[in-house]
Design a protein around this motif. Structure first.
Motif, PDB file in Angstrom:
ATOM      1  N   PHE A 157       0.831  -1.212   0.000  1.00 40.21           N
ATOM      2  CA  PHE A 157       0.000   0.000   0.000  1.00 40.21           C
ATOM      3  C   PHE A 157       0.864   1.260   0.000  1.00 40.21           C
ATOM      4  O   PHE A 157       0.512   2.261  -0.621  1.00 40.21           O
ATOM      5  CB  PHE A 157      -0.946  -0.002   1.208  1.00 40.21           C
ATOM      6  N   LEU A 213       1.193   7.011  -6.617  1.00 39.38           N
ATOM      7  CA  LEU A 213       0.015   7.816  -6.980  1.00 39.38           C
ATOM      8  C   LEU A 213      -0.074   9.145  -6.238  1.00 39.38           C
ATOM      9  O   LEU A 213      -1.033   9.888  -6.420  1.00 39.38           O
ATOM     10  CB  LEU A 213      -1.267   7.008  -6.700  1.00 39.38           C
ATOM     11  N   PHE A 253     -12.989   9.926  -0.912  1.00 36.69           N
ATOM     12  CA  PHE A 253     -12.284   8.709  -1.306  1.00 36.69           C
ATOM     13  C   PHE A 253     -12.167   8.599  -2.823  1.00 36.69           C
ATOM     14  O   PHE A 253     -11.183   8.101  -3.352  1.00 36.69           O
ATOM     15  CB  PHE A 253     -13.039   7.494  -0.739  1.00 36.69           C
ATOM     16  N   ALA A 290      -6.779   9.705  -7.743  1.00 33.08           N
ATOM     17  CA  ALA A 290      -5.963   8.533  -7.415  1.00 33.08           C
ATOM     18  C   ALA A 290      -5.233   8.765  -6.098  1.00 33.08           C
ATOM     19  O   ALA A 290      -5.102   7.865  -5.268  1.00 33.08           O
ATOM     20  CB  ALA A 290      -4.968   8.258  -8.534  1.00 33.08           C
ATOM     21  N   SER A 331      -7.674   8.271  -3.177  1.00 30.47           N
ATOM     22  CA  SER A 331      -7.958   6.850  -2.954  1.00 30.47           C
ATOM     23  C   SER A 331      -6.794   6.175  -2.250  1.00 30.47           C
ATOM     24  O   SER A 331      -6.980   5.414  -1.297  1.00 30.47           O
ATOM     25  CB  SER A 331      -8.220   6.148  -4.278  1.00 30.47           C
ATOM     26  N   ALA A 374      -3.283  -7.183  -0.975  1.00 29.22           N
ATOM     27  CA  ALA A 374      -3.346  -5.736  -1.138  1.00 29.22           C
ATOM     28  C   ALA A 374      -3.847  -5.365  -2.530  1.00 29.22           C
ATOM     29  O   ALA A 374      -4.715  -4.497  -2.689  1.00 29.22           O
ATOM     30  CB  ALA A 374      -1.970  -5.123  -0.887  1.00 29.22           C
ATOM     31  N   GLY A 375      -3.310  -6.052  -3.544  1.00 28.51           N
ATOM     32  CA  GLY A 375      -3.720  -5.750  -4.915  1.00 28.51           C
ATOM     33  C   GLY A 375      -5.196  -6.031  -5.136  1.00 28.51           C
ATOM     34  O   GLY A 375      -5.914  -5.232  -5.751  1.00 28.51           O
ATOM     35  N   ALA A 391      -7.441  -5.982  -2.914  1.00 24.48           N
ATOM     36  CA  ALA A 391      -8.196  -4.951  -2.194  1.00 24.48           C
ATOM     37  C   ALA A 391      -8.322  -3.696  -3.057  1.00 24.48           C
ATOM     38  O   ALA A 391      -9.393  -3.083  -3.140  1.00 24.48           O
ATOM     39  CB  ALA A 391      -7.513  -4.631  -0.866  1.00 24.48           C
ATOM     40  N   LEU A 392      -7.215  -3.321  -3.732  1.00 28.70           N
ATOM     41  CA  LEU A 392      -7.277  -2.142  -4.609  1.00 28.70           C
ATOM     42  C   LEU A 392      -8.326  -2.344  -5.702  1.00 28.70           C
ATOM     43  O   LEU A 392      -9.149  -1.467  -5.980  1.00 28.70           O
ATOM     44  CB  LEU A 392      -5.917  -1.880  -5.256  1.00 28.70           C
ATOM     45  N   LEU A 445     -11.785  -2.168  -4.271  1.00 26.18           N
ATOM     46  CA  LEU A 445     -12.192  -0.790  -3.982  1.00 26.18           C
ATOM     47  C   LEU A 445     -12.531  -0.054  -5.270  1.00 26.18           C
ATOM     48  O   LEU A 445     -13.473   0.742  -5.323  1.00 26.18           O
ATOM     49  CB  LEU A 445     -11.076  -0.057  -3.231  1.00 26.18           C
ATOM     50  N   PHE A 497     -16.272   0.338  -4.876  1.00 26.04           N
ATOM     51  CA  PHE A 497     -16.403   1.614  -4.172  1.00 26.04           C
ATOM     52  C   PHE A 497     -15.838   2.788  -4.982  1.00 26.04           C
ATOM     53  O   PHE A 497     -15.549   3.846  -4.413  1.00 26.04           O
ATOM     54  CB  PHE A 497     -15.736   1.525  -2.800  1.00 26.04           C
ATOM     55  N   ASP A 498     -15.650   2.594  -6.278  1.00 23.16           N
ATOM     56  CA  ASP A 498     -15.269   3.678  -7.194  1.00 23.16           C
ATOM     57  C   ASP A 498     -13.991   4.415  -6.816  1.00 23.16           C
ATOM     58  O   ASP A 498     -13.910   5.638  -6.937  1.00 23.16           O
ATOM     59  CB  ASP A 498     -16.415   4.693  -7.338  1.00 23.16           C
ATOM     60  N   ALA A 499     -12.987   3.702  -6.347  1.00 20.76           N
ATOM     61  CA  ALA A 499     -11.685   4.330  -6.133  1.00 20.76           C
ATOM     62  C   ALA A 499     -11.074   4.671  -7.496  1.00 20.76           C
ATOM     63  O   ALA A 499     -11.582   4.257  -8.538  1.00 20.76           O
ATOM     64  CB  ALA A 499     -10.771   3.391  -5.352  1.00 20.76           C
ATOM     65  N   GLN A 500      -9.977   5.421  -7.475  1.00 24.27           N
ATOM     66  CA  GLN A 500      -9.427   5.923  -8.744  1.00 24.27           C
ATOM     67  C   GLN A 500      -7.993   5.472  -8.998  1.00 24.27           C
ATOM     68  O   GLN A 500      -7.284   6.108  -9.771  1.00 24.27           O
ATOM     69  CB  GLN A 500      -9.454   7.465  -8.734  1.00 24.27           C
ATOM     70  N   PHE A 501      -7.571   4.373  -8.365  1.00 24.56           N
ATOM     71  CA  PHE A 501      -6.161   3.956  -8.513  1.00 24.56           C
ATOM     72  C   PHE A 501      -5.764   3.758  -9.970  1.00 24.56           C
ATOM     73  O   PHE A 501      -4.657   4.079 -10.373  1.00 24.56           O
ATOM     74  CB  PHE A 501      -5.919   2.619  -7.797  1.00 24.56           C
ATOM     75  N   GLY A 523      -4.618   8.223 -11.933  1.00 28.07           N
ATOM     76  CA  GLY A 523      -4.277   6.829 -11.648  1.00 28.07           C
ATOM     77  C   GLY A 523      -3.300   6.240 -12.653  1.00 28.07           C
ATOM     78  O   GLY A 523      -2.913   6.889 -13.616  1.00 28.07           O
ATOM     79  N   ILE A 566       0.464  -0.163 -12.185  1.00 24.44           N
ATOM     80  CA  ILE A 566       0.608  -0.547 -10.772  1.00 24.44           C
ATOM     81  C   ILE A 566       0.038  -1.937 -10.533  1.00 24.44           C
ATOM     82  O   ILE A 566       0.628  -2.759  -9.838  1.00 24.44           O
ATOM     83  CB  ILE A 566      -0.078   0.497  -9.873  1.00 24.44           C
TER      84      ILE A 566
END
Lengths: 207, 624
Positions: free
Chosen positions: A43, A50, A131, A135, A138, B209-210, B212-213, B216, B220-224, B231, B235
């Motif tokens: 993380f 990012l 959130f 990027a 988040s 972890a990946g 989870a990203l 999300l 949950f509309d994250a932007q990674f 973003g 990654i």
């Protein structure tokens, strides 16, 4: 298994590692923390990749105020120290002292968590930094929020331990449990030191 | 605490068991079912590719099959099948009565199973995931169907099970060894399992972890991974492969371990270069983490990175070569018995070398631009995974079957199985090298005729029919042997083998060893056969034996995790039947409630009294 160790002359010097069960817990927990380290590292890596991807949202130096984070850090570091005091007390078989230090640890943890919730709420309401904003947001909320979730889990865990061992004294069964919980608490603290550096200091300094 | 074994129903007994031997058998059954399922998908895909422009499967179904085939084979078939042997064999090989955390061991199995079932549930909600087992973004962000949500959460759940099992193995091997069993006397299967568990600990956590990203981002509309919001899509590939490459070694190292047990046993020689084998294992594990970007040569990370990762990748050939030669030297001059286990073990060596050679070819970054995403890559990794891991699993199955099920598998049917499988395997995958060099892309559901691809595709598909026939022979063998197979009850050591598991009585009592054995050498049982009276010297007097109680909590906690995952997926459903958050809350309640119950109730286990152990010793001990 606890029966195999002679406790008639008081507790051994390392009550948390006196039985095979305790030894297994102790070692197993270190391995668990190894895995947790790698998970947090991932993380952190994502966050570093990012942190400049702010899109149309606010950047880190517009958000972070070091005084608040500094206070939070001090509180969490102190709580780590109080859990060390608890472990010293445990090794000297001073049950009440250990419980007192553990309770202080929980209280400090609660204050920390409260400040973190305030911080997040402040970002969302005053900066529209949610959130899903960018990027960067988040990655920020995932990393710091995961740490917060660990704090919450640790608080529930230690509280449960305190309640259920209330008035029972230190035994070879519960000593490893308290010890492992305090290890977990130190781990949370170490992760926070990295968050303080990588997220807040680097973010506020603009590097 | 002192109450001795309560009578329980058979089903309840298996649901609540914390016995590592029963869990090993449960892993074996679950892994085999998933293996058959994913194998069937492979056959369907090959039927689709038997001739150009075939319409047996639609493109969408093909995509779902190709994704589920890879995902199931790696996570839900190969890993649990290896765990089956690890669970059953490790405590026996190190002279332990049990694993370090019997409860956690059971929990690991049930969580793996509930994750696998969660993944499989996708078929009832619009189809399986369809973005390949690597789930590359942005392809895996497609929200048209729920398959990927099941992929993300199913793997997340089953990964937790794998992780806690790995920690359990690590602690067991460090803390639970019998007196005299030093680290440098550990059987190689234990060594490789130990290193594998370390790899799981450090590779499955990035995967968690990946995932989870990705979860999300999808739910949950994250932007990674959204470049418009800053973003970055690469990654995901880094995180996936820093897990994905070590995963290859997670699977192949225990397979090496099995081979290193079977070859000495049937060559009647000690393993050549034991110490070199141990250190080669560690070096392979270490380098396994240093090479993830060789999966990304064509992504565009630049010539310097490509060169470094190319060289690091080729370096792995050195410790692997050490292993190959040590197996050859073990067989060299040995008195070899070619039964089914040994046939699989010895054919593993050249087959795995073939896979390794194409690995070095792929490691050259410039030519990888040619091979990338062609059938050459498919051929390469199937030579590693089928020619390596699956052959070793079959060798291990035939080798340890008598200890696990108290009868041998039929040798004649075993040889037929071996011949059919070997022919089928090479027919299927050898020609795929040429298909790849001709430019046939992987992951595509059909191809045009008249491009020189027709014959090889036909041959490849016919090969899968041979492999299917082989697996049917294996199933017949299992059923036949259960009814008519050679019984080994009372025979502790049917192969005249070398390691400690063969010193236990058959069937193995729940406490494994009435008296913990004293280990005096590497290959302890063989040492006693040569220098002692053929039985292990006890390290302690006969006494009460402490055993852990069974528990239903692992099942409850895993059902909770299933509903936690399913509830999160329901958030993506257009019209969920109940509110998703109710399902999430229910799942959370079961999971965390189960965990709290476990921690609130001290469970000290029970004791098997001395008199029972003595009676057992009289009844079972006379095997040798």
């Amino acid at each position: 298994m606890a029966g195999a160790v002679d406790t008639s002359k008081g507790l051994p010097s390392h009550p948390e590692r006196a039985t095979l069960e305790g030894k297994n817990k102790f070692l197993g927990f270190w391995f668990f923390l190894g895995g947790e380290t790698i998970m947090f590292a991932t993380f952190f890596g994502t966050y570093l990749g990012l942190r400049n991807g702010v899109g149309s949202g606010p950047a880190s130096d517009e958000l972070f105020t070091l005084p608040l984070v500094f206070i939070m850090t001090m509180i969490l570091l102190t709580s780590s120290m109080t859990s060390v005091m608890a472990m010293f007390a445990m090794k000297k078989n001073q049950f009440k002292k250990m419980m007192t230090w553990m309770i202080i640890t929980v209280l400090l943890g609660l204050v920390f968590l409260g400040l973190e919730i305030y911080e997040f709420q402040h970002y969302v309401h005053d900066y529209e930094f949610g959130f899903t904003t960018s990027a960067f947001s988040s990655a920020f909320y995932t990393l710091v929020g995961l740490h917060g979730a660990h704090v919450l889990f640790g608080l529930c865990w230690i509280t449960l331990l305190i309640i259920r061992n209330w008035g029972k004294g230190i035994t070879l069964t519960n000593a490893p449990k308290f010890y492992v919980a305090s290890l977990y608490w130190h781990f949370i603290d170490v992760v926070w030191v990295f968050i303080f550096t990588v997220v807040y200091l680097m973010g506020a300094g603009g590097y | 605490m002192a109450s001795y074994k309560k009578e329980k129903g058979v089903v309840w007994d298996w649901l609540t068991t914390v016995d590592h031997k029963k869990l090993g058998i449960m892993y074996l059954i679950a892994g085999t079912l998933f293996f058959l399922k994913a194998g069937l998908m492979a056959v369907f895909m090959r039927i689709q590719l038997i001739m150009p422009e075939n319409s047996f499967l639609t493109g969408q179904t093909f995509n779902e099959f190709i994704t589920m085939h890879g995902t199931i084979m790696l996570f839900l078939a190969a890993t649990p099948l290896l765990f089956a042997f690890m669970n059953f064999v490790i405590p026996l090989q190190i002279g332990a009565r049990d694993v370090a955390f019997p409860f956690v061991n059971a929990l690991g199995f049930w969580i793996f199973l509930s994750g696998g079932l969660l993944l499989s549930t996708s078929w009832f909600f619009g189809g399986g995931p369809d973005a390949g087992w690597t789930a590359y973004v942005p392809l895996s962000l497609n929200e048209e169907q729920l398959g990927l949500d099941f992929y993300v959460l199913g793997l997340q759940v089953s990964g937790i099970g794998t992780l806690i099992s790995a920690i359990n193995f690590l602690v067991t091997i460090i803390n639970m060894r019998a007196p005299g069993m030093t680290m440098m006397r550990l059987p190689l299967f234990v060594w490789t399992s130990f290193v594998t568990s370390t790899l799981i600990l450090f590779a499955f956590t990035p995967l968690a972890a990946g995932l989870a990203l990705l979860m999300l981002e999808r739910i949950f509309d994250a932007q990674f991974f959204n470049p418009a919001a800053g973003g970055n899509v690469v990654i995901w590939q880094h995180i996936f492969w820093i897990f994905g490459h070590p995963e290859v070694y997670i699977l192949v190292l225990p397979a090496f371990g099995i081979i290193s047990e079977v070859i000495p046993a049937f060559s009647r020689k000690r393993l050549f270069g034991y110490t070199a084998m141990v250190f080669a294992t560690m070096i392979i594990a270490f380098l396994g983490f240093m090479v993830w970007a060789h999966h990304m040569f064509t992504v565009g990370i630049g010539p310097v990175a490509n060169s470094i990762f190319a060289i690091a990748t080729m370096t792995i050939a050195v410790p692997t070569g050490i292993k190959i030669f040590n197996w050859l030297f073990t067989m060299w001059g040995g008195k070899i018995t070619f039964n089914t286990a040994m046939l699989f073990a010895s054919s593993f060596v050249p087959t795995f070398v073939l896979g390794g050679v194409t690995g070095v070819m792929l490691a050259m970054a410039p030519v990888d631009y040619l091979y990338h995403d062609t059938y050459f890559v498919v051929a390469h990794f199937h030579y590693i995974i089928v020619g390596g891991i699956v052959l070793a699993l079959f060798a291990g199955l035939f080798y340890w079957y008598p200890k696990m099920f108290n009868h041998k598998l039929n040798e004649k049917l075993g040889v037929v199985f071996f011949i059919l499988f070997t022919i089928g395997f090479h027919l299927t995958f050898f020609v795929q090298h040429f298909l790849g060099l001709m430019g046939m892309p992987r992951r595509v559901y059909t191809y045009l005729g008249g491009q020189g691809l027709d014959e090889f595709n036909m041959i490849s598909t016919i090969g899968t029919f041979f492999m299917s026939a082989a697996v049917i022979v294996l199933v017949i063998n299992i059923v036949y042997s259960a009814i008519k197979g050679e019984r080994v009850i009372g025979i502790n050591d049917p192969w005249d083998a070398r390691t400690l598991e063969w010193a236990t009585p058959t069937p193995v009592p729940e406490y494994n060893f009435a008296q913990t054995p004293q280990i005096r050498s590497l290959d302890p049982l063989f040492y006693e056969k040569v220098h002692g009276d053929g039985t292990m010297k006890p390290a302690e007097p006969v006494d009460d034996i402490h055993m852990p109680n069974g528990s239903i909590l692992p099942v409850i906690i895993s059902i909770g995790l299933y509903f936690l995952g399913f509830g999160l997926i329901m958030l993506e459903m257009a019209e969920p039947i109940v509110s998703p958050w109710i399902v999430v809350a229910l799942g959370g309640l079961l999971t965390f409630g189960g965990m709290a119950m476990r921690s609130l109730k001290d469970d000290h286990g029970y004791h098997i009294p001395k008199s029972v152990v003595k009676a057992d010793l009289k009844k079972l001990g006379g095997g040798k």
